[in-house]
Design an enzyme around this catalytic site. Structure first.
Site, PDB file in Angstrom:
ATOM      1  N   LYS A  83     141.621 -52.604  65.180  1.00  0.00           N
ATOM      2  CA  LYS A  83     141.989 -53.742  66.025  1.00  0.00           C
ATOM      3  C   LYS A  83     141.693 -55.064  65.301  1.00  0.00           C
ATOM      4  O   LYS A  83     140.978 -55.073  64.295  1.00  0.00           O
ATOM      5  CB  LYS A  83     141.236 -53.667  67.357  1.00  0.00           C
ATOM      6  CG  LYS A  83     139.742 -53.758  67.242  1.00  0.00           C
ATOM      7  CD  LYS A  83     139.088 -53.567  68.603  1.00  0.00           C
ATOM      8  CE  LYS A  83     137.603 -53.772  68.487  1.00  0.00           C
ATOM      9  NZ  LYS A  83     136.941 -53.921  69.760  1.00  0.00           N
ATOM     10  N   MET A 138     133.776 -79.240  56.534  1.00  0.00           N
ATOM     11  CA  MET A 138     135.000 -78.483  56.824  1.00  0.00           C
ATOM     12  C   MET A 138     135.553 -77.812  55.560  1.00  0.00           C
ATOM     13  O   MET A 138     135.896 -76.635  55.569  1.00  0.00           O
ATOM     14  CB  MET A 138     136.065 -79.380  57.450  1.00  0.00           C
ATOM     15  CG  MET A 138     137.293 -78.584  57.836  1.00  0.00           C
ATOM     16  SD  MET A 138     138.317 -79.380  59.055  1.00  0.00           S
ATOM     17  CE  MET A 138     139.220 -80.524  58.062  1.00  0.00           C
ATOM     18  N   TYR A 166     127.754 -85.925  56.028  1.00  0.00           N
ATOM     19  CA  TYR A 166     127.899 -86.684  57.273  1.00  0.00           C
ATOM     20  C   TYR A 166     126.535 -86.968  57.876  1.00  0.00           C
ATOM     21  O   TYR A 166     125.745 -86.040  58.077  1.00  0.00           O
ATOM     22  CB  TYR A 166     128.744 -85.898  58.279  1.00  0.00           C
ATOM     23  CG  TYR A 166     130.162 -85.722  57.809  1.00  0.00           C
ATOM     24  CD1 TYR A 166     131.046 -86.803  57.812  1.00  0.00           C
ATOM     25  CD2 TYR A 166     130.600 -84.495  57.335  1.00  0.00           C
ATOM     26  CE1 TYR A 166     132.349 -86.643  57.359  1.00  0.00           C
ATOM     27  CE2 TYR A 166     131.899 -84.334  56.891  1.00  0.00           C
ATOM     28  CZ  TYR A 166     132.767 -85.422  56.900  1.00  0.00           C
ATOM     29  OH  TYR A 166     134.042 -85.277  56.451  1.00  0.00           O
TER      30      TYR A 166
END
Ligand SMILES: Cc1ncc(COP(=O)(O)O)c(C=O)c1O
Length: 357
Positions: A30, A300, A254
């Protein structure tokens, strides 16, 4: 460049063969085969001798059927697409008495596996008396109006825990299937065991198959198992794109997410949470030229690693590797094996299959 995920197909086949050890197995494929790639995994598992597959999705069941027309393809989820199930000759779960009462007419001719709820309790029959109600009702129907009882199954929710609950759920399930025997019913598929249960107990009495997921893909379900029994079948790496020298108290990232506590060196690596690296994974280390270095910040599309003089631009930085196994981070609390795999982002990562025949 972003990250490269390299799957070793030969290792996948070897792992699938060795974990079964000759026991008939239903491969759980799955969620795009735990994100390895459905087609790759199904073909590899077929090569390893597996001829039964389980998924939650009709779309995946259709893909599996296109690859193999003589394997058993089992739908773990209740479905309402009865014509589709028949046209692809799928097997499906019978998830409850209520479902049966509502849909028994549509189920005619379909291969069903009776599901026991047990302690996992996501769905399933509560007790064997409910199953008997179904069996008795089937006998009132003409033979061509009946479904085909091909199996019985349940899912263990506690097999990777060692606090005694697994023993209870296992006992309840074994009691449940003993009733089929008392009725002289021989089922072709009796399956309950995920990788943890199979690793603990081998094939349980009265079972015809295991139903394995993560062990086929090469990760341990609980700690303390031998590495050799679970081959790490993939690597994930990216490269150093910059080296920066940092003075004491110099911030980076950041809001100054990393502040050097001494004069040091960091490597900027072009992989980040946008590629599917979990933030919790970034609380640990990575592997560069065979040595472990701490990841100090995750963004990111970048990751910052504190390094030393031995690290240079373009060096490979491994997040997962045979020396840096996926399951190591599972046991450190980063997330389930499947959770770490499921987040890989194929829109940004490059996937390479090696030792592909
Ligand atoms: C119903 C069912 N059976 C079997 C498995 C396989 O479990 P594992 O990956 O722990 O072997 C899963 C995985 O989530 C599952 O949901």
């Amino acid at each position: 460049m972003s990250g490269i995920l390299t799957i070793d197909r030969e290792k996948l086949v070897t792992q699938a063969k060795q974990i079964q050890g000759g026991t008939p197995t239903i491969a759980v494929v799955k969620n795009n085969a735990y994100n390895f790639g459905l087609e790759l995994a199904v073909r590899a598992f077929l090569e390893a001798g597996i001829t039964a597959f389980a998924t939650t999705s009709l779309k995946e069941a259709e893909t599996i059927r296109k690859i193999t027309d003589d394997s058993m393809v089992f739908l773990l989820n209740p479905t309402y697409e009865f014509d589709f199930v028949k046209s692809l000759d799928l097997d499906m779960t019978l998830p409850s008495l209520e479902y049966y009462k509502k849909y028994y007419e549509e189920l005619k001719g379909i291969n069903v596996h009776m599901e026991y709820a047990g302690l996992f309790n996501r769905s399933g029959f509560e007790s064997f008396s409910e199953v008997e109600e179904v069996l008795n009702h089937q006998l009132t129907l003409d033979e061509n109006e009946r479904f085909i009882i091909r199996g019985a199954w349940c899912h263990f929710g506690y097999a990777d825990e060692f606090d005694g609950v697994y023993e209870t759920e296992r006992k309840n399930w074994l009691d449940f299937i003993s009733h089929f025997k008392k009725l002289d019913m021989e089922l072709e598929y009796v399956h309950s065991q995920n990788t943890a249960s199979f690793s603990r107990d081998g094939l349980l009495d009265g079972h015809t198959h295991t139903r394995l997921g993560i062990g086929l893909y090469g990760s341990k379900p609980y700690s303390g198992l031998n590495d050799d029994l679970f081959i790490q079948t993939f690597d994930l790496y990216s490269k150093v794109v910059q080296i920066r020298n940092m003075d004491e108290d110099m911030p980076m990232g950041y809001g100054g997410s990393f502040v050097a506590d001494r004069k040091t060196k960091v490597a900027v690596v072009d992989i980040g949470y946008g590629d599917g690296i979990l933030r919790k994974r970034a609380a640990y280390d990575c592997l560069i030229n065979g040595k472990r270095y701490p990841i100090v910040t995750l963004m990111m599309s970048h990751m910052i690693v504190e390094v030393d003089e031995e690290v240079s631009i373009n060096d490979k930085v491994y997040i997962y590797h045979p020396e840096m196994r996926l399951d190591e981070y599972t046991f450190k609390g980063v997330g389930a094996n499947s959770e770490q795999l499921a987040t890989f982002n194929y829109n940004t990562l490059t996937k390479e299959i090696i030792h592909d025949s």
